[in-house]
Design a protein around this motif. Structure first.
Motif, short mmCIF file in Angstrom:
data_model
loop_
_atom_site.label_atom_id
_atom_site.label_comp_id
_atom_site.label_asym_id
_atom_site.label_seq_id
_atom_site.Cartn_x
_atom_site.Cartn_y
_atom_site.Cartn_z
N UNK A 20 1.25 -1.10 -0.37
CA UNK A 20 0.01 -0.13 0.35
C UNK A 20 0.61 0.87 -0.32
N UNK A 21 0.82 2.16 -0.84
CA UNK A 21 1.30 3.17 -1.08
C UNK A 21 1.10 4.69 -1.42
N UNK A 22 1.36 5.41 -1.65
CA UNK A 22 1.03 7.44 -1.47
C UNK A 22 2.35 8.04 -1.97
N UNK A 23 1.97 8.53 -3.02
CA UNK A 23 3.01 9.20 -4.13
C UNK A 23 2.35 10.62 -3.17
N UNK A 24 2.81 11.41 -2.35
CA UNK A 24 2.20 13.01 -1.91
C UNK A 24 2.05 13.87 -2.77
N UNK A 37 2.41 -8.41 -4.49
CA UNK A 37 3.55 -9.11 -5.60
C UNK A 37 3.31 -10.11 -4.91
N UNK A 38 3.88 -11.10 -5.78
CA UNK A 38 4.83 -12.26 -5.14
C UNK A 38 5.15 -12.74 -4.59
N UNK A 45 9.55 -4.69 -5.31
CA UNK A 45 8.51 -3.86 -5.05
C UNK A 45 8.67 -2.89 -4.15
N UNK A 46 8.65 -3.61 -2.88
CA UNK A 46 8.88 -2.90 -1.58
C UNK A 46 10.37 -1.58 -0.93
N UNK A 47 10.90 -1.81 -1.87
CA UNK A 47 12.75 -1.37 -1.81
C UNK A 47 12.48 -0.41 -3.16
N UNK A 48 12.06 -0.54 -3.96
CA UNK A 48 11.59 0.23 -5.39
C UNK A 48 10.78 1.31 -4.13
N UNK A 56 3.67 2.28 2.90
CA UNK A 56 3.43 2.70 3.50
C UNK A 56 3.03 1.59 4.66
N UNK A 57 2.59 0.69 3.59
CA UNK A 57 2.73 -0.43 4.84
C UNK A 57 2.61 -1.61 3.34
N UNK A 58 2.31 -3.00 3.63
CA UNK A 58 2.44 -4.01 3.56
C UNK A 58 1.37 -5.63 3.94
N UNK A 59 0.60 -5.50 3.30
CA UNK A 59 -0.50 -6.51 4.09
C UNK A 59 -0.51 -7.59 3.07
N UNK A 60 -1.18 -8.50 4.16
CA UNK A 60 -1.69 -10.15 2.80
C UNK A 60 -2.29 -9.48 2.73
N UNK A 61 -2.76 -10.65 0.87
CA UNK A 61 -3.73 -10.50 0.15
C UNK A 61 -5.09 -10.75 0.69
N UNK A 62 -4.69 -10.94 1.67
CA UNK A 62 -6.01 -12.10 1.90
C UNK A 62 -7.02 -11.01 3.33
N UNK A 63 -5.95 -10.27 3.78
CA UNK A 63 -6.47 -8.48 4.59
C UNK A 63 -6.78 -7.06 3.77
N UNK A 64 -6.62 -7.95 2.29
CA UNK A 64 -6.79 -6.76 1.72
C UNK A 64 -7.95 -6.16 1.89
#
Ligand SMILES: [Zn+2]
Length: 68
Positions: A20-24, A37-38, A45-48, A56-64
């Protein structure tokens, strides 16, 4: 089975993670863009996104949350 696919270019693996990301400069602060992401592409992708301070955060797709 999930039909969510990894967002990495050329990858057709099932996604396990949602970044989950945001470009201000482009988005409202509350807005969240999602990259899927697999397991293999999560770090890449997180590094990018982290390098640009967008992540902002990484969550499991099941929590999406369900959002169109
Ligand atoms: Zn992938």
């Amino acid at each position: 089975m999930t039909d969510l696919m990894c967002s990495a270019k050329g990858c057709r693996e099932s996604a396990l993670w949602a970044l989950r990301w945001n470009n201000p400069k482009l988005h409202d602060p509350q807005r969240r863009k999602t990259w899927l992401a697999c397991e293999a592409h999560r770090d890449h992708l997180e590094h990018f996104l982290s390098a640009r301070s967008f992540l902002r955060e990484t969550i499991s797709v099941t929590d999406l949350p369900d959002e169109a």
